[in-house]
Design a protein around this motif. Structure first.
Motif, PDB file in Angstrom:
ATOM      1  N   LEU A  14       0.866  -1.172   0.000  1.00  0.00           N
ATOM      2  CA  LEU A  14       0.000   0.000   0.000  1.00  0.00           C
ATOM      3  C   LEU A  14       0.903   1.223   0.000  1.00  0.00           C
ATOM      4  CD1 LEU A  14      -2.973   0.913   0.217  1.00  0.00           C
ATOM      5  CD2 LEU A  14      -2.620   1.066   2.686  1.00  0.00           C
ATOM      6  N   LEU A  15       0.795   2.031  -1.030  1.00  0.00           N
ATOM      7  CA  LEU A  15       1.614   3.231  -1.166  1.00  0.00           C
ATOM      8  C   LEU A  15       0.846   4.411  -0.589  1.00  0.00           C
ATOM      9  CD1 LEU A  15       4.044   4.813  -2.318  1.00  0.00           C
ATOM     10  CD2 LEU A  15       2.755   4.984  -4.459  1.00  0.00           C
ATOM     11  N   VAL A  16       1.440   5.082   0.406  1.00  0.00           N
ATOM     12  CA  VAL A  16       0.841   6.260   1.031  1.00  0.00           C
ATOM     13  C   VAL A  16       1.697   7.457   0.635  1.00  0.00           C
ATOM     14  CG1 VAL A  16       0.187   7.365   3.194  1.00  0.00           C
ATOM     15  CG2 VAL A  16       0.031   4.871   2.965  1.00  0.00           C
ATOM     16  N   THR A  17       1.122   8.358  -0.144  1.00  0.00           N
ATOM     17  CA  THR A  17       1.853   9.536  -0.594  1.00  0.00           C
ATOM     18  C   THR A  17       1.636  10.673   0.397  1.00  0.00           C
ATOM     19  OG1 THR A  17       1.547   8.844  -2.876  1.00  0.00           O
ATOM     20  CG2 THR A  17       2.164  11.145  -2.502  1.00  0.00           C
ATOM     21  N   LEU A  18       2.725  11.121   1.019  1.00  0.00           N
ATOM     22  CA  LEU A  18       2.645  12.224   1.973  1.00  0.00           C
ATOM     23  C   LEU A  18       2.836  13.536   1.222  1.00  0.00           C
ATOM     24  CD1 LEU A  18       4.772  10.782   4.913  1.00  0.00           C
ATOM     25  CD2 LEU A  18       2.301  10.663   4.567  1.00  0.00           C
ATOM     26  N   PRO A  19       1.890  14.456   1.337  1.00  0.00           N
ATOM     27  CA  PRO A  19       1.996  15.721   0.608  1.00  0.00           C
ATOM     28  C   PRO A  19       2.991  16.676   1.263  1.00  0.00           C
ATOM     29  CG  PRO A  19       0.032  15.730   1.941  1.00  0.00           C
ATOM     30  CD  PRO A  19       0.643  14.364   2.093  1.00  0.00           C
ATOM     31  N   ALA A  20       3.493  17.615   0.472  1.00  0.00           N
ATOM     32  CA  ALA A  20       4.351  18.667   1.027  1.00  0.00           C
ATOM     33  C   ALA A  20       3.556  19.380   2.112  1.00  0.00           C
ATOM     34  CB  ALA A  20       4.743  19.644  -0.077  1.00  0.00           C
ATOM     35  N   GLY A  21       4.217  19.745   3.187  1.00  0.00           N
ATOM     36  CA  GLY A  21       3.555  20.464   4.269  1.00  0.00           C
ATOM     37  C   GLY A  21       2.876  19.571   5.288  1.00  0.00           C
ATOM     38  N   ILE A  22       3.048  18.262   5.176  1.00  0.00           N
ATOM     39  CA  ILE A  22       2.461  17.347   6.161  1.00  0.00           C
ATOM     40  C   ILE A  22       3.035  17.666   7.532  1.00  0.00           C
ATOM     41  CG2 ILE A  22       4.180  15.516   5.863  1.00  0.00           C
ATOM     42  CD1 ILE A  22       0.501  14.768   6.244  1.00  0.00           C
ATOM     43  N   HIS A  23       2.255  17.467   8.576  1.00  0.00           N
ATOM     44  CA  HIS A  23       2.731  17.705   9.935  1.00  0.00           C
ATOM     45  C   HIS A  23       2.173  16.622  10.850  1.00  0.00           C
ATOM     46  CE1 HIS A  23      -1.224  19.353  10.940  1.00  0.00           C
ATOM     47  NE2 HIS A  23      -1.160  19.942   9.758  1.00  0.00           N
ATOM     48  N   ALA A  24       2.710  16.564  12.060  1.00  0.00           N
ATOM     49  CA  ALA A  24       2.376  15.490  12.996  1.00  0.00           C
ATOM     50  C   ALA A  24       0.879  15.401  13.276  1.00  0.00           C
ATOM     51  CB  ALA A  24       3.158  15.668  14.299  1.00  0.00           C
ATOM     52  N   PHE A  48       5.591   4.633   2.649  1.00  0.00           N
ATOM     53  CA  PHE A  48       5.335   6.055   2.787  1.00  0.00           C
ATOM     54  C   PHE A  48       6.243   6.796   1.804  1.00  0.00           C
ATOM     55  CE2 PHE A  48       4.302   4.335   6.981  1.00  0.00           C
ATOM     56  CZ  PHE A  48       3.052   4.882   7.195  1.00  0.00           C
ATOM     57  N   ASP A  49       5.645   7.418   0.792  1.00  0.00           N
ATOM     58  CA  ASP A  49       6.417   8.197  -0.177  1.00  0.00           C
ATOM     59  C   ASP A  49       6.541   9.621   0.346  1.00  0.00           C
ATOM     60  OD1 ASP A  49       7.565   9.512  -2.308  1.00  0.00           O
ATOM     61  OD2 ASP A  49       5.930   9.082  -3.714  1.00  0.00           O
ATOM     62  N   CYS A  50       7.756   9.991   0.746  1.00  0.00           N
ATOM     63  CA  CYS A  50       8.026  11.317   1.322  1.00  0.00           C
ATOM     64  C   CYS A  50       8.721  12.240   0.338  1.00  0.00           C
ATOM     65  CB  CYS A  50       8.909  11.164   2.564  1.00  0.00           C
ATOM     66  SG  CYS A  50       8.134  10.281   3.898  1.00  0.00           S
ATOM     67  N   SER A  51       8.718  11.897  -0.931  1.00  0.00           N
ATOM     68  CA  SER A  51       9.505  12.662  -1.893  1.00  0.00           C
ATOM     69  C   SER A  51       9.036  14.107  -2.062  1.00  0.00           C
ATOM     70  CB  SER A  51       9.524  11.956  -3.248  1.00  0.00           C
ATOM     71  OG  SER A  51       8.207  11.796  -3.745  1.00  0.00           O
ATOM     72  N   SER A  52       7.805  14.421  -1.713  1.00  0.00           N
ATOM     73  CA  SER A  52       7.302  15.795  -1.817  1.00  0.00           C
ATOM     74  C   SER A  52       7.523  16.602  -0.538  1.00  0.00           C
ATOM     75  CB  SER A  52       5.798  15.784  -2.116  1.00  0.00           C
ATOM     76  OG  SER A  52       5.552  15.200  -3.356  1.00  0.00           O
ATOM     77  N   VAL A  53       7.953  15.931   0.521  1.00  0.00           N
ATOM     78  CA  VAL A  53       8.082  16.575   1.830  1.00  0.00           C
ATOM     79  C   VAL A  53       9.490  17.153   1.974  1.00  0.00           C
ATOM     80  CG1 VAL A  53       7.918  16.254   4.317  1.00  0.00           C
ATOM     81  CG2 VAL A  53       6.424  14.947   2.793  1.00  0.00           C
ATOM     82  N   GLU A  54       9.553  18.470   2.067  1.00  0.00           N
ATOM     83  CA  GLU A  54      10.850  19.138   2.189  1.00  0.00           C
ATOM     84  C   GLU A  54      11.287  19.349   3.625  1.00  0.00           C
ATOM     85  OE1 GLU A  54      11.391  22.577  -0.267  1.00  0.00           O
ATOM     86  OE2 GLU A  54      10.159  21.728  -1.853  1.00  0.00           O
ATOM     87  N   VAL A  55      10.318  19.452   4.542  1.00  0.00           N
ATOM     88  CA  VAL A  55      10.642  19.747   5.944  1.00  0.00           C
ATOM     89  C   VAL A  55       9.818  18.858   6.856  1.00  0.00           C
ATOM     90  CG1 VAL A  55      10.580  21.515   7.743  1.00  0.00           C
ATOM     91  CG2 VAL A  55      11.136  22.162   5.396  1.00  0.00           C
ATOM     92  N   MET A  56      10.490  18.219   7.804  1.00  0.00           N
ATOM     93  CA  MET A  56       9.826  17.484   8.886  1.00  0.00           C
ATOM     94  C   MET A  56      10.602  17.784  10.157  1.00  0.00           C
ATOM     95  SD  MET A  56       8.902  13.747   7.276  1.00  0.00           S
ATOM     96  CE  MET A  56       7.457  13.320   8.231  1.00  0.00           C
ATOM     97  N   ASP A  57       9.882  18.095  11.231  1.00  0.00           N
ATOM     98  CA  ASP A  57      10.569  18.317  12.499  1.00  0.00           C
ATOM     99  C   ASP A  57      10.525  17.035  13.319  1.00  0.00           C
ATOM    100  OD1 ASP A  57       8.030  18.187  13.689  1.00  0.00           O
ATOM    101  OD2 ASP A  57       7.870  20.353  13.950  1.00  0.00           O
ATOM    102  N   SER A  58      11.062  17.083  14.536  1.00  0.00           N
ATOM    103  CA  SER A  58      11.154  15.869  15.350  1.00  0.00           C
ATOM    104  C   SER A  58       9.777  15.293  15.660  1.00  0.00           C
ATOM    105  CB  SER A  58      11.932  16.137  16.637  1.00  0.00           C
ATOM    106  OG  SER A  58      11.257  17.083  17.440  1.00  0.00           O
TER     107      SER A  58
END
Length: 113
Positions: A14-24, A48-58
């Protein structure tokens, strides 16, 4: 950010695409839908495809890890693909442990089950 779970099936994955700007907070709200879909579909591997996510914090990274832990307890594999260098660097600098997740560079490296 109101999000809808974006998933695609790749064999038993199952491929889950995470959009840019995703947050906790958004990840937490999406988790029940994801877990329900995995349980009902019998998919053995969540990517989890994170290729669009530029920033993730802890907090974002820890929530992704929690999702991986739940999936592992459900008997599923969880893999992150396409993590950008800045996100990987942040995880390393903040010493966020991501033990429940596997990592690959691109979707091409995912074994279709």
């Amino acid at each position: 950010m109101d999000l809808v779970l974006s998933t695609n099936r790749l064999g038993r994955n199952l491929l889950v695409t995470l959009p840019a700007g995703i947050h906790a907070g958004a990840l937490r709200r999406l988790s029940p839908d994801l877990f329900q879909e995995v349980a009902e579909s019998g998919r053995s591997h969540v990517v989890f495809d994170c290729s669009s996510v530029e920033v993730m914090d802890s907090e974002d990274l820890q929530e992704l890890e929690r999702m991986g832990q739940v999936l592992r307890m459900m008997g599923r594999r969880a893999t992150v693909c396409g993590m950008r260098p800045g996100v990987a660097f942040t995880a390393a600098v903040l010493e966020v442990e991501l033990k429940a997740l596997e990592f690959v560079g691109t979707l091409d490296e995912i074994e279709i089950e």
